[in-house]
Design a protein around this motif. Structure first.
Motif, PDB file in Angstrom:
ATOM      1  N   MET A   1       0.861  -1.177   0.000  1.00  0.00           N
ATOM      2  CA  MET A   1       0.000   0.000   0.000  1.00  0.00           C
ATOM      3  C   MET A   1       0.898   1.227   0.000  1.00  0.00           C
ATOM      4  SD  MET A   1      -2.721   1.300   2.908  1.00  0.00           S
ATOM      5  CE  MET A   1      -3.465  -0.303   2.966  1.00  0.00           C
ATOM      6  N   ASP A   2       0.583   2.190  -0.878  1.00  0.00           N
ATOM      7  CA  ASP A   2       1.336   3.439  -0.854  1.00  0.00           C
ATOM      8  C   ASP A   2       0.481   4.521  -0.202  1.00  0.00           C
ATOM      9  OD1 ASP A   2      -0.466   4.423  -2.774  1.00  0.00           O
ATOM     10  OD2 ASP A   2       1.025   4.547  -4.375  1.00  0.00           O
ATOM     11  N   SER A   3       0.961   5.739  -0.265  1.00  0.00           N
ATOM     12  CA  SER A   3       0.260   6.839   0.401  1.00  0.00           C
ATOM     13  C   SER A   3      -1.126   7.087  -0.179  1.00  0.00           C
ATOM     14  CB  SER A   3       1.096   8.119   0.342  1.00  0.00           C
ATOM     15  OG  SER A   3       1.319   8.505  -1.001  1.00  0.00           O
ATOM     16  N   SER A   4      -1.362   6.713  -1.433  1.00  0.00           N
ATOM     17  CA  SER A   4      -2.694   6.880  -2.027  1.00  0.00           C
ATOM     18  C   SER A   4      -3.712   5.975  -1.348  1.00  0.00           C
ATOM     19  CB  SER A   4      -2.655   6.563  -3.527  1.00  0.00           C
ATOM     20  OG  SER A   4      -1.808   7.436  -4.201  1.00  0.00           O
ATOM     21  N   GLY A   5      -3.345   4.718  -1.146  1.00  0.00           N
ATOM     22  CA  GLY A   5      -4.232   3.797  -0.437  1.00  0.00           C
ATOM     23  C   GLY A   5      -4.451   4.227   0.994  1.00  0.00           C
ATOM     24  N   LEU A   6      -3.372   4.671   1.623  1.00  0.00           N
ATOM     25  CA  LEU A   6      -3.466   5.169   2.999  1.00  0.00           C
ATOM     26  C   LEU A   6      -4.406   6.363   3.074  1.00  0.00           C
ATOM     27  CD1 LEU A   6      -2.513   5.140   5.949  1.00  0.00           C
ATOM     28  CD2 LEU A   6      -0.593   6.574   5.230  1.00  0.00           C
ATOM     29  N   HIS A   7      -4.312   7.250   2.107  1.00  0.00           N
ATOM     30  CA  HIS A   7      -5.171   8.438   2.088  1.00  0.00           C
ATOM     31  C   HIS A   7      -6.648   8.045   2.015  1.00  0.00           C
ATOM     32  CE1 HIS A   7      -6.388  12.565   1.327  1.00  0.00           C
ATOM     33  NE2 HIS A   7      -7.156  12.091   0.369  1.00  0.00           N
ATOM     34  N   VAL A   8      -6.966   7.054   1.202  1.00  0.00           N
ATOM     35  CA  VAL A   8      -8.361   6.604   1.090  1.00  0.00           C
ATOM     36  C   VAL A   8      -8.846   6.062   2.433  1.00  0.00           C
ATOM     37  CG1 VAL A   8      -9.941   4.981  -0.019  1.00  0.00           C
ATOM     38  CG2 VAL A   8      -8.205   6.154  -1.380  1.00  0.00           C
TER      39      VAL A   8
ATOM     40  N   LEU B   1      -7.691   6.799   5.429  1.00  0.00           N
ATOM     41  CA  LEU B   1      -7.792   7.895   6.397  1.00  0.00           C
ATOM     42  C   LEU B   1      -9.003   8.777   6.130  1.00  0.00           C
ATOM     43  CD1 LEU B   1      -4.047   8.904   6.781  1.00  0.00           C
ATOM     44  CD2 LEU B   1      -5.506   7.743   8.456  1.00  0.00           C
ATOM     45  N   THR B   2      -9.324   9.006   4.872  1.00  0.00           N
ATOM     46  CA  THR B   2     -10.520   9.783   4.532  1.00  0.00           C
ATOM     47  C   THR B   2     -11.771   9.057   5.003  1.00  0.00           C
ATOM     48  OG1 THR B   2      -9.418  10.787   2.637  1.00  0.00           O
ATOM     49  CG2 THR B   2     -11.824  10.823   2.636  1.00  0.00           C
TER      50      THR B   2
ATOM     51  N   ARG C   1     -16.445  11.348  12.117  1.00  0.00           N
ATOM     52  CA  ARG C   1     -17.266  12.564  12.123  1.00  0.00           C
ATOM     53  C   ARG C   1     -18.752  12.243  12.263  1.00  0.00           C
ATOM     54  NH1 ARG C   1     -16.543  14.329   7.045  1.00  0.00           N
ATOM     55  NH2 ARG C   1     -14.437  14.978   7.534  1.00  0.00           N
ATOM     56  N   ASN C   2     -19.157  11.078  11.762  1.00  0.00           N
ATOM     57  CA  ASN C   2     -20.570  10.704  11.760  1.00  0.00           C
ATOM     58  C   ASN C   2     -20.934   9.662  12.810  1.00  0.00           C
ATOM     59  OD1 ASN C   2     -21.836  12.194   9.415  1.00  0.00           O
ATOM     60  ND2 ASN C   2     -19.989  11.356   8.475  1.00  0.00           N
ATOM     61  N   GLY C   3     -20.007   9.394  13.750  1.00  0.00           N
ATOM     62  CA  GLY C   3     -20.302   8.479  14.838  1.00  0.00           C
ATOM     63  C   GLY C   3     -19.995   7.029  14.554  1.00  0.00           C
ATOM     64  N   GLY C   4     -19.337   6.745  13.454  1.00  0.00           N
ATOM     65  CA  GLY C   4     -18.984   5.371  13.109  1.00  0.00           C
ATOM     66  C   GLY C   4     -17.572   5.044  13.557  1.00  0.00           C
TER      67      GLY C   4
END
Length: 120
Positions: A56-63, A65-66, A73-76
């Motif tokens: 996994m590179d930073s792109s996968g990590l970013h997904v 983390l998002t 933020r929504n309680g999950g």
């Protein structure tokens, strides 16, 4: 490089998302689109089965983390399971392990997700 394969299973109280293949810039959009389509409620508890993700590179990590931020933020909640050595090193270097729970097995992650307090 083999293509990214994604599958999900809705269980009572949690969605398990199984990822197979390398998570990188070449398939980031595919993963983002899949997550948007498979999630029905932003307050869901998600378990990512990463046992078949050798890289996994930073792109996968970013997904991830998002998705984590959106769930929080929504309680999950987001839990990771079966993390392989290279992605585990990325999580360690970036400090992700301090924020997103990582479990040895999918079963452990499901149990933790179902018993954890929902965020406010």
């Amino acid at each position: 490089m083999p293509p990214l394969t994604l599958a999900h299973q809705h269980l009572p109280g949690v969605i398990v998302i199984a990822v197979t293949g390398e998570m990188d810039a070449t398939n980031r959009a595919q993963l983002e689109t899949y997550l948007r389509k498979s999630r029905t409620d932003p307050s869901e508890r998600l378990v990512f089965d990463l046992s078949r993700v050798p890289f996994m590179d930073s792109s996968g990590l970013h997904v991830l983390l998002t998705c984590f931020t959106d769930c929080l933020r929504n309680g999950g909640a987001v839990h990771l399971a079966g993390v392989q050595p290279l992605p585990a090193r990325l999580f360690e270097i970036t400090g992700v392990v301090a924020h997103i729970p990582v479990h040895d097995t999918v079963e452990d992650a499901i149990t933790a997700a179902l018993t954890s307090e929902r965020s406010i």
